[in-house]
Motif scaffolding. Sequence first.
Motif, PDB file in Angstrom:
ATOM      1  N   THR A 148       7.727   6.762  -5.392  1.00  0.00           N
ATOM      2  CA  THR A 148       6.951   6.205  -6.658  1.00  0.00           C
ATOM      3  C   THR A 148       6.339   7.166  -7.607  1.00  0.00           C
ATOM      4  OG1 THR A 148       4.637   5.690  -5.257  1.00  0.00           O
ATOM      5  CG2 THR A 148       6.612   4.427  -5.083  1.00  0.00           C
ATOM      6  N   SER A 149       6.164   8.261  -6.749  1.00  0.00           N
ATOM      7  CA  SER A 149       5.315   9.104  -7.546  1.00  0.00           C
ATOM      8  C   SER A 149       5.425  10.694  -7.411  1.00  0.00           C
ATOM      9  CB  SER A 149       4.161   9.074  -7.808  1.00  0.00           C
ATOM     10  OG  SER A 149       3.639   9.251  -7.575  1.00  0.00           O
ATOM     11  N   ALA A 150       5.931  11.624  -8.019  1.00  0.00           N
ATOM     12  CA  ALA A 150       6.317  13.330  -7.260  1.00  0.00           C
ATOM     13  C   ALA A 150       5.022  13.796  -8.465  1.00  0.00           C
ATOM     14  CB  ALA A 150       7.402  13.836  -7.429  1.00  0.00           C
ATOM     15  N   GLU A 151       4.781  14.411  -7.106  1.00  0.00           N
ATOM     16  CA  GLU A 151       4.131  16.360  -8.021  1.00  0.00           C
ATOM     17  C   GLU A 151       4.383  17.641  -7.646  1.00  0.00           C
ATOM     18  OE1 GLU A 151      -1.226  17.894  -9.265  1.00  0.00           O
ATOM     19  OE2 GLU A 151      -0.498  16.046  -8.034  1.00  0.00           O
ATOM     20  N   PRO A 152       4.694  18.232  -8.302  1.00  0.00           N
ATOM     21  CA  PRO A 152       5.118  20.036  -8.008  1.00  0.00           C
ATOM     22  C   PRO A 152       3.624  20.623  -7.961  1.00  0.00           C
ATOM     23  CG  PRO A 152       5.989  19.189  -9.757  1.00  0.00           C
ATOM     24  CD  PRO A 152       5.486  18.217  -9.762  1.00  0.00           C
ATOM     25  N   VAL A 153       3.047  21.179  -6.813  1.00  0.00           N
ATOM     26  CA  VAL A 153       1.926  21.710  -6.475  1.00  0.00           C
ATOM     27  C   VAL A 153       2.411  23.533  -6.796  1.00  0.00           C
ATOM     28  CG1 VAL A 153      -0.622  22.864  -6.134  1.00  0.00           C
ATOM     29  CG2 VAL A 153       0.948  19.606  -5.763  1.00  0.00           C
ATOM     30  N   THR A 176       1.101  -1.527   0.109  1.00  0.00           N
ATOM     31  CA  THR A 176      -0.069   0.065  -0.037  1.00  0.00           C
ATOM     32  C   THR A 176       0.812   0.768  -0.112  1.00  0.00           C
ATOM     33  OG1 THR A 176      -1.622  -0.698   1.317  1.00  0.00           O
ATOM     34  CG2 THR A 176      -2.176   1.479   1.069  1.00  0.00           C
ATOM     35  N   ASP A 177       0.261   2.253  -1.133  1.00  0.00           N
ATOM     36  CA  ASP A 177       1.816   3.264  -1.104  1.00  0.00           C
ATOM     37  C   ASP A 177       1.170   4.471  -0.071  1.00  0.00           C
ATOM     38  OD1 ASP A 177       2.789   2.366  -2.918  1.00  0.00           O
ATOM     39  OD2 ASP A 177       2.070   3.087  -5.028  1.00  0.00           O
ATOM     40  N   MET A 178       2.180   5.177   0.239  1.00  0.00           N
ATOM     41  CA  MET A 178       1.608   6.485   1.388  1.00  0.00           C
ATOM     42  C   MET A 178       1.473   7.748   0.782  1.00  0.00           C
ATOM     43  SD  MET A 178       2.695   7.335   5.273  1.00  0.00           S
ATOM     44  CE  MET A 178       4.463   8.488   4.533  1.00  0.00           C
ATOM     45  N   VAL A 179       0.765   8.606   0.661  1.00  0.00           N
ATOM     46  CA  VAL A 179       0.701   9.976   0.115  1.00  0.00           C
ATOM     47  C   VAL A 179       1.237  10.924   1.054  1.00  0.00           C
ATOM     48  CG1 VAL A 179      -0.277  11.727  -1.377  1.00  0.00           C
ATOM     49  CG2 VAL A 179      -1.263   8.944  -1.785  1.00  0.00           C
ATOM     50  N   LEU A 180       2.692  11.462   0.316  1.00  0.00           N
ATOM     51  CA  LEU A 180       3.345  12.623   1.430  1.00  0.00           C
ATOM     52  C   LEU A 180       3.336  13.662   0.883  1.00  0.00           C
ATOM     53  CD1 LEU A 180       5.292  12.589   4.497  1.00  0.00           C
ATOM     54  CD2 LEU A 180       7.227  12.264   3.029  1.00  0.00           C
ATOM     55  N   ASN A 181       2.820  14.649   2.219  1.00  0.00           N
ATOM     56  CA  ASN A 181       3.035  16.494   1.313  1.00  0.00           C
ATOM     57  C   ASN A 181       3.638  16.614   2.475  1.00  0.00           C
ATOM     58  OD1 ASN A 181       0.704  17.153  -0.708  1.00  0.00           O
ATOM     59  ND2 ASN A 181      -0.262  16.250   1.101  1.00  0.00           N
ATOM     60  N   GLY A 186      10.539  27.874   0.516  1.00  0.00           N
ATOM     61  CA  GLY A 186       9.215  28.443   0.296  1.00  0.00           C
ATOM     62  C   GLY A 186       8.175  27.743   0.046  1.00  0.00           C
ATOM     63  N   VAL A 187       7.432  28.610  -0.596  1.00  0.00           N
ATOM     64  CA  VAL A 187       6.162  28.275  -0.813  1.00  0.00           C
ATOM     65  C   VAL A 187       5.536  26.923  -2.126  1.00  0.00           C
ATOM     66  CG1 VAL A 187       4.655  29.856   0.841  1.00  0.00           C
ATOM     67  CG2 VAL A 187       5.130  30.546  -1.435  1.00  0.00           C
ATOM     68  N   LEU A 188       6.525  26.191  -1.596  1.00  0.00           N
ATOM     69  CA  LEU A 188       6.229  24.902  -2.772  1.00  0.00           C
ATOM     70  C   LEU A 188       5.746  23.657  -2.475  1.00  0.00           C
ATOM     71  CD1 LEU A 188       6.526  23.418  -5.554  1.00  0.00           C
ATOM     72  CD2 LEU A 188       8.970  22.854  -5.210  1.00  0.00           C
ATOM     73  N   ARG A 189       4.791  22.906  -2.926  1.00  0.00           N
ATOM     74  CA  ARG A 189       4.144  21.977  -2.849  1.00  0.00           C
ATOM     75  C   ARG A 189       4.603  20.621  -3.050  1.00  0.00           C
ATOM     76  NH1 ARG A 189      -2.007  20.483  -2.821  1.00  0.00           N
ATOM     77  NH2 ARG A 189      -1.695  18.064  -1.808  1.00  0.00           N
ATOM     78  N   LEU A 190       5.342  19.684  -2.051  1.00  0.00           N
ATOM     79  CA  LEU A 190       5.672  18.300  -3.319  1.00  0.00           C
ATOM     80  C   LEU A 190       4.500  17.674  -2.650  1.00  0.00           C
ATOM     81  CD1 LEU A 190       9.418  18.110  -2.752  1.00  0.00           C
ATOM     82  CD2 LEU A 190       7.862  19.209  -5.196  1.00  0.00           C
ATOM     83  N   ARG A 191       3.422  16.689  -3.928  1.00  0.00           N
ATOM     84  CA  ARG A 191       2.776  16.146  -3.288  1.00  0.00           C
ATOM     85  C   ARG A 191       3.664  14.107  -4.344  1.00  0.00           C
ATOM     86  NH1 ARG A 191      -1.121  12.165  -5.487  1.00  0.00           N
ATOM     87  NH2 ARG A 191      -2.983  11.810  -4.079  1.00  0.00           N
ATOM     88  N   LEU A 192       4.301  13.356  -2.838  1.00  0.00           N
ATOM     89  CA  LEU A 192       5.152  12.652  -3.112  1.00  0.00           C
ATOM     90  C   LEU A 192       3.936  11.150  -2.670  1.00  0.00           C
ATOM     91  CD1 LEU A 192       8.181  13.572  -1.106  1.00  0.00           C
ATOM     92  CD2 LEU A 192       7.509  13.802  -3.348  1.00  0.00           C
ATOM     93  N   THR A 193       4.026  10.024  -3.259  1.00  0.00           N
ATOM     94  CA  THR A 193       3.480   8.728  -3.174  1.00  0.00           C
ATOM     95  C   THR A 193       4.979   7.815  -3.059  1.00  0.00           C
ATOM     96  OG1 THR A 193       2.192   9.139  -5.162  1.00  0.00           O
ATOM     97  CG2 THR A 193       2.169   6.639  -4.142  1.00  0.00           C
ATOM     98  N   LEU A 194       5.143   7.356  -2.051  1.00  0.00           N
ATOM     99  CA  LEU A 194       5.750   6.341  -1.518  1.00  0.00           C
ATOM    100  C   LEU A 194       5.676   4.920  -0.728  1.00  0.00           C
ATOM    101  CD1 LEU A 194       7.092   8.785   2.046  1.00  0.00           C
ATOM    102  CD2 LEU A 194       7.431   9.008  -0.799  1.00  0.00           C
ATOM    103  N   ASP A 195       6.379   4.327  -1.602  1.00  0.00           N
ATOM    104  CA  ASP A 195       6.947   3.144  -1.213  1.00  0.00           C
ATOM    105  C   ASP A 195       7.683   2.437  -0.257  1.00  0.00           C
ATOM    106  OD1 ASP A 195       5.961  -0.260  -0.994  1.00  0.00           O
ATOM    107  OD2 ASP A 195       6.503  -0.450  -3.331  1.00  0.00           O
ATOM    108  N   GLY A 196       7.486   2.399   0.976  1.00  0.00           N
ATOM    109  CA  GLY A 196       8.221   2.662   1.861  1.00  0.00           C
ATOM    110  C   GLY A 196       8.874   4.099   2.114  1.00  0.00           C
TER     111      GLY A 196
END
Length: 383
Positions: A47-52, A18-23, A33-43
């Motif tokens: 596994t995926s990254a989205e700069p918001v 099960t993947d965990m989503v980490l902000n 600064g005010v950059l957000r990274l939405r990361l999906t982790l496997d341990g």
Amino acid sequence: MTPTTETTVGIGGAAESTDMVLNIGPQHPSTHGVLRLRLTLDGERITSAEPVIGYMHRGAEKLFEARDYRQIIMLANRHDWLSAFSNELGVVLAVERMLGMEVPPRAVWTRTLLAELNRVLNHLMFLGSYPLELGGITPIFYAFTEREELQHVMEEVSGGRMHYMFNRVGGLKEDLPAGWTTRARASVAALRSRMDRFDDLVLGNEIFRGRTRGVGVLAPETVHAYGVSGPIARGSGVDFDLRRDEPYLAYGELQNILQVVTRQEGDCLARFECLLAQTHNSLDLADACLDRLAELPPGPINQRLPKVLKAPEGHTYAWTENPLGINGYYLVSKGEKTPYRMKLRSASFNNIQALVELLPGTLVADMVAILGSLFFVVGDIDK
């Protein structure tokens, strides 16, 4: 026989995968600064990254339409606050191209000099802050000491420490103060004599090299796909620099001094090495500009402009090799005193998109090293 109770505990299907989503962010020490990274982790692995992006959006492009050609310099000045002079430069070059205006030689060489000093100021910040993000606190103190040396020079000539507001359509605000070139030359020489601190203290540190070598490898194909530019692109072997390949200002006459440094590895270490080598070369370019200014006869440093400045109807595109990469300015005019449209192409906006390709497959522990090696300013993303 004693009765027994049997209990079944459910932990969900395929719990181990099960993947965990980490902000990370938008307010986080690792995101500049005010950059957000939405990361999906496997341990521990991403596994995926989205700069918001967008948390700092100022709407500068829309504000361009409500300001005249003198006032928009102030708006462009601020998106990359470490490269303020270079930001101003792109705007005035676009307006001058629309007007078909020739700038006096003294202004051309002074602009080139100040652009290179601004490049050194920008790079010194990252040369100090990047090791800090990896646990090395000492380089940031050296970096700020050297920045002060140059900021005194820039402040004397322009009156500003960060937002210089020294460019004008047709040249510069005013001529250089008496004796300024001598003091600028002394500051450049003093800074050059102490640059080995970064060569030895940072690049010679085995921990720094261990955290950056082979980490965050950016392929040349990804550089082209995402429009990555500047030291980050050259760290991946993409040999492109507008100062050499499409010269503007006085760069056409500085080709024997200008060096476009590239690396083939494409990792965090290569990007840092390109940034450091570019700083050395900018000091050499600054010296060459000072030499040429000393040879120029006295003359004007700007063009006389009408009280109300109007660009003719049409459109143009100007681009510059800013410290962090390519900045582009697409100007559309309807013949009024304000732009009909001014589209800004900033370096950090494109560079940060490469995180989508860079972060997947890496460890969370390496995320900070990769993020810091992109040398971005959030205001340059959220323009």
